[in-house]
Scaffold this motif. Sequence first.
Motif, PDB file in Angstrom:
ATOM      1  N   ARG A  84      -8.543  -0.509 -19.182  1.00 57.07           N
ATOM      2  CA  ARG A  84      -9.530  -0.934 -18.213  1.00 57.07           C
ATOM      3  C   ARG A  84      -8.822  -1.543 -17.012  1.00 57.07           C
ATOM      4  NH1 ARG A  84     -14.641  -4.650 -17.746  1.00 57.07           N
ATOM      5  NH2 ARG A  84     -13.482  -6.266 -16.757  1.00 57.07           N
ATOM      6  N   GLU A  85      -9.219  -1.159 -15.812  1.00 59.04           N
ATOM      7  CA  GLU A  85      -8.608  -1.666 -14.581  1.00 59.04           C
ATOM      8  C   GLU A  85      -9.158  -3.041 -14.238  1.00 59.04           C
ATOM      9  OE1 GLU A  85      -9.303   0.892 -11.281  1.00 59.04           O
ATOM     10  OE2 GLU A  85      -7.239   1.535 -11.245  1.00 59.04           O
ATOM     11  N   ASN A  86      -8.288  -3.935 -13.820  1.00 57.52           N
ATOM     12  CA  ASN A  86      -8.707  -5.259 -13.402  1.00 57.52           C
ATOM     13  C   ASN A  86      -9.124  -5.177 -11.937  1.00 57.52           C
ATOM     14  OD1 ASN A  86      -9.089  -7.968 -13.052  1.00 57.52           O
ATOM     15  ND2 ASN A  86      -6.926  -8.478 -12.962  1.00 57.52           N
ATOM     16  N   LEU A  87     -10.418  -5.271 -11.679  1.00 60.32           N
ATOM     17  CA  LEU A  87     -10.922  -5.185 -10.318  1.00 60.32           C
ATOM     18  C   LEU A  87     -11.276  -6.574  -9.819  1.00 60.32           C
ATOM     19  CD1 LEU A  87     -13.225  -2.062 -10.596  1.00 60.32           C
ATOM     20  CD2 LEU A  87     -10.907  -2.178  -9.725  1.00 60.32           C
ATOM     21  N   VAL A  88     -10.871  -6.860  -8.597  1.00 62.79           N
ATOM     22  CA  VAL A  88     -11.100  -8.166  -8.007  1.00 62.79           C
ATOM     23  C   VAL A  88     -11.694  -7.967  -6.624  1.00 62.79           C
ATOM     24  CG1 VAL A  88     -10.003 -10.311  -7.295  1.00 62.79           C
ATOM     25  CG2 VAL A  88      -9.122  -9.071  -9.268  1.00 62.79           C
ATOM     26  N   ALA A  89     -12.693  -8.756  -6.290  1.00 63.60           N
ATOM     27  CA  ALA A  89     -13.330  -8.636  -4.982  1.00 63.60           C
ATOM     28  C   ALA A  89     -12.487  -9.311  -3.915  1.00 63.60           C
ATOM     29  CB  ALA A  89     -14.717  -9.260  -5.016  1.00 63.60           C
ATOM     30  N   LYS A  90     -12.317  -8.653  -2.792  1.00 61.61           N
ATOM     31  CA  LYS A  90     -11.650  -9.228  -1.621  1.00 61.61           C
ATOM     32  C   LYS A  90     -12.546  -8.910  -0.436  1.00 61.61           C
ATOM     33  CE  LYS A  90      -7.942  -8.814   1.604  1.00 61.61           C
ATOM     34  NZ  LYS A  90      -7.756  -7.742   2.527  1.00 61.61           N
ATOM     35  N   GLU A 102      -5.677  -5.057  -9.114  1.00 58.30           N
ATOM     36  CA  GLU A 102      -4.639  -6.091  -9.040  1.00 58.30           C
ATOM     37  C   GLU A 102      -3.377  -5.552  -8.362  1.00 58.30           C
ATOM     38  OE1 GLU A 102      -3.534 -10.081  -9.709  1.00 58.30           O
ATOM     39  OE2 GLU A 102      -5.451  -9.071  -9.833  1.00 58.30           O
ATOM     40  N   ASP A 103      -3.018  -4.307  -8.644  1.00 58.44           N
ATOM     41  CA  ASP A 103      -1.830  -3.711  -8.022  1.00 58.44           C
ATOM     42  C   ASP A 103      -1.968  -3.633  -6.508  1.00 58.44           C
ATOM     43  OD1 ASP A 103      -0.502  -3.416 -10.420  1.00 58.44           O
ATOM     44  OD2 ASP A 103      -1.048  -1.313 -10.662  1.00 58.44           O
ATOM     45  N   VAL A 104      -3.154  -3.307  -6.036  1.00 58.69           N
ATOM     46  CA  VAL A 104      -3.386  -3.232  -4.590  1.00 58.69           C
ATOM     47  C   VAL A 104      -3.285  -4.630  -3.983  1.00 58.69           C
ATOM     48  CG1 VAL A 104      -5.096  -2.707  -2.806  1.00 58.69           C
ATOM     49  CG2 VAL A 104      -4.750  -1.117  -4.698  1.00 58.69           C
ATOM     50  N   ARG A 105      -3.852  -5.614  -4.651  1.00 60.42           N
ATOM     51  CA  ARG A 105      -3.761  -6.998  -4.156  1.00 60.42           C
ATOM     52  C   ARG A 105      -2.311  -7.449  -4.075  1.00 60.42           C
ATOM     53  NH1 ARG A 105      -6.535 -10.947  -7.591  1.00 60.42           N
ATOM     54  NH2 ARG A 105      -6.349 -12.351  -5.853  1.00 60.42           N
ATOM     55  N   ILE A 106      -1.529  -7.139  -5.097  1.00 57.10           N
ATOM     56  CA  ILE A 106      -0.114  -7.515  -5.097  1.00 57.10           C
ATOM     57  C   ILE A 106       0.613  -6.832  -3.951  1.00 57.10           C
ATOM     58  CG2 ILE A 106       2.069  -7.251  -6.365  1.00 57.10           C
ATOM     59  CD1 ILE A 106       0.356  -7.730  -8.946  1.00 57.10           C
ATOM     60  N   THR A 107       0.371  -5.532  -3.779  1.00 53.19           N
ATOM     61  CA  THR A 107       1.024  -4.768  -2.720  1.00 53.19           C
ATOM     62  C   THR A 107       0.654  -5.305  -1.341  1.00 53.19           C
ATOM     63  OG1 THR A 107       1.108  -2.794  -4.092  1.00 53.19           O
ATOM     64  CG2 THR A 107       1.296  -2.469  -1.702  1.00 53.19           C
ATOM     65  N   GLU A 108      -0.623  -5.552  -1.110  1.00 57.83           N
ATOM     66  CA  GLU A 108      -1.056  -6.036   0.210  1.00 57.83           C
ATOM     67  C   GLU A 108      -0.553  -7.449   0.487  1.00 57.83           C
ATOM     68  OE1 GLU A 108      -5.136  -5.404   1.143  1.00 57.83           O
ATOM     69  OE2 GLU A 108      -4.931  -3.233   0.987  1.00 57.83           O
ATOM     70  N   LEU A 109      -0.564  -8.303  -0.522  1.00 58.52           N
ATOM     71  CA  LEU A 109      -0.040  -9.653  -0.330  1.00 58.52           C
ATOM     72  C   LEU A 109       1.473  -9.608  -0.110  1.00 58.52           C
ATOM     73  CD1 LEU A 109      -0.383 -12.670  -0.125  1.00 58.52           C
ATOM     74  CD2 LEU A 109      -0.454 -12.786  -2.634  1.00 58.52           C
ATOM     75  N   TYR A 120      -6.760 -13.248  -0.424  1.00 53.31           N
ATOM     76  CA  TYR A 120      -6.016 -12.767  -1.593  1.00 53.31           C
ATOM     77  C   TYR A 120      -6.124 -13.760  -2.755  1.00 53.31           C
ATOM     78  CZ  TYR A 120      -4.083  -9.477   1.670  1.00 53.31           C
ATOM     79  OH  TYR A 120      -3.949  -8.493   2.615  1.00 53.31           O
ATOM     80  N   LEU A 121      -6.130 -15.043  -2.414  1.00 54.89           N
ATOM     81  CA  LEU A 121      -6.166 -16.080  -3.432  1.00 54.89           C
ATOM     82  C   LEU A 121      -7.588 -16.472  -3.809  1.00 54.89           C
ATOM     83  CD1 LEU A 121      -3.320 -18.403  -2.106  1.00 54.89           C
ATOM     84  CD2 LEU A 121      -3.167 -16.549  -3.791  1.00 54.89           C
ATOM     85  N   GLY A 122      -8.552 -16.092  -2.969  1.00 56.81           N
ATOM     86  CA  GLY A 122      -9.931 -16.458  -3.242  1.00 56.81           C
ATOM     87  C   GLY A 122     -10.214 -17.920  -2.947  1.00 56.81           C
ATOM     88  N   THR A 123      -9.299 -18.557  -2.240  1.00 55.98           N
ATOM     89  CA  THR A 123      -9.428 -19.971  -1.918  1.00 55.98           C
ATOM     90  C   THR A 123      -8.596 -20.272  -0.679  1.00 55.98           C
ATOM     91  OG1 THR A 123      -9.165 -22.193  -2.798  1.00 55.98           O
ATOM     92  CG2 THR A 123      -7.466 -20.620  -3.382  1.00 55.98           C
ATOM     93  N   GLY A 124      -8.863 -21.397  -0.060  1.00 59.83           N
ATOM     94  CA  GLY A 124      -8.087 -21.808   1.102  1.00 59.83           C
ATOM     95  C   GLY A 124      -7.222 -23.004   0.772  1.00 59.83           C
TER      96      GLY A 124
END
Length: 116
Positions: free
Chosen positions: A1-7, A14-21, A61-65
């Motif tokens: 199952r892919e870990n999907l996170v809202a941005k 998660e891989d896309v988030r890591i790459t973009e960050l 990316y972090l979901g927080t400031g």
Amino acid sequence: RENLVAKGDLTMTEDVRITELALLLLDTGRGHHDAFAATKGEDPEWPLWYAKYLQGRIDSYLGTGPTRSKLVQCLVDADEAHQTQRPDEPWPTFYARYLLGLGHEEVQTSNKPHKV
């Protein structure tokens, strides 16, 4: 199952988030090097510069400031972990994975170093 996170309005793996960050961190490194060209990028206070540059850009990316001081601490911790572990992956990817692995609450409040 892919870990999907809202941005924002997008859903990313998660891989896309890591790459973009990691790309944001790499861009930050280039900006820092340009700003300190006279010293060939050498700056013992680099976490302060990075945190100022990243503040506001990293929130999605972090979901927080995180505060600037918390971001400085997280960058120092990531650097220490990177130097200790000497991973094969490039530093921006390691830092991105490290920062995302801290969790939202820890980025905002914890003063304890996080092990990757």
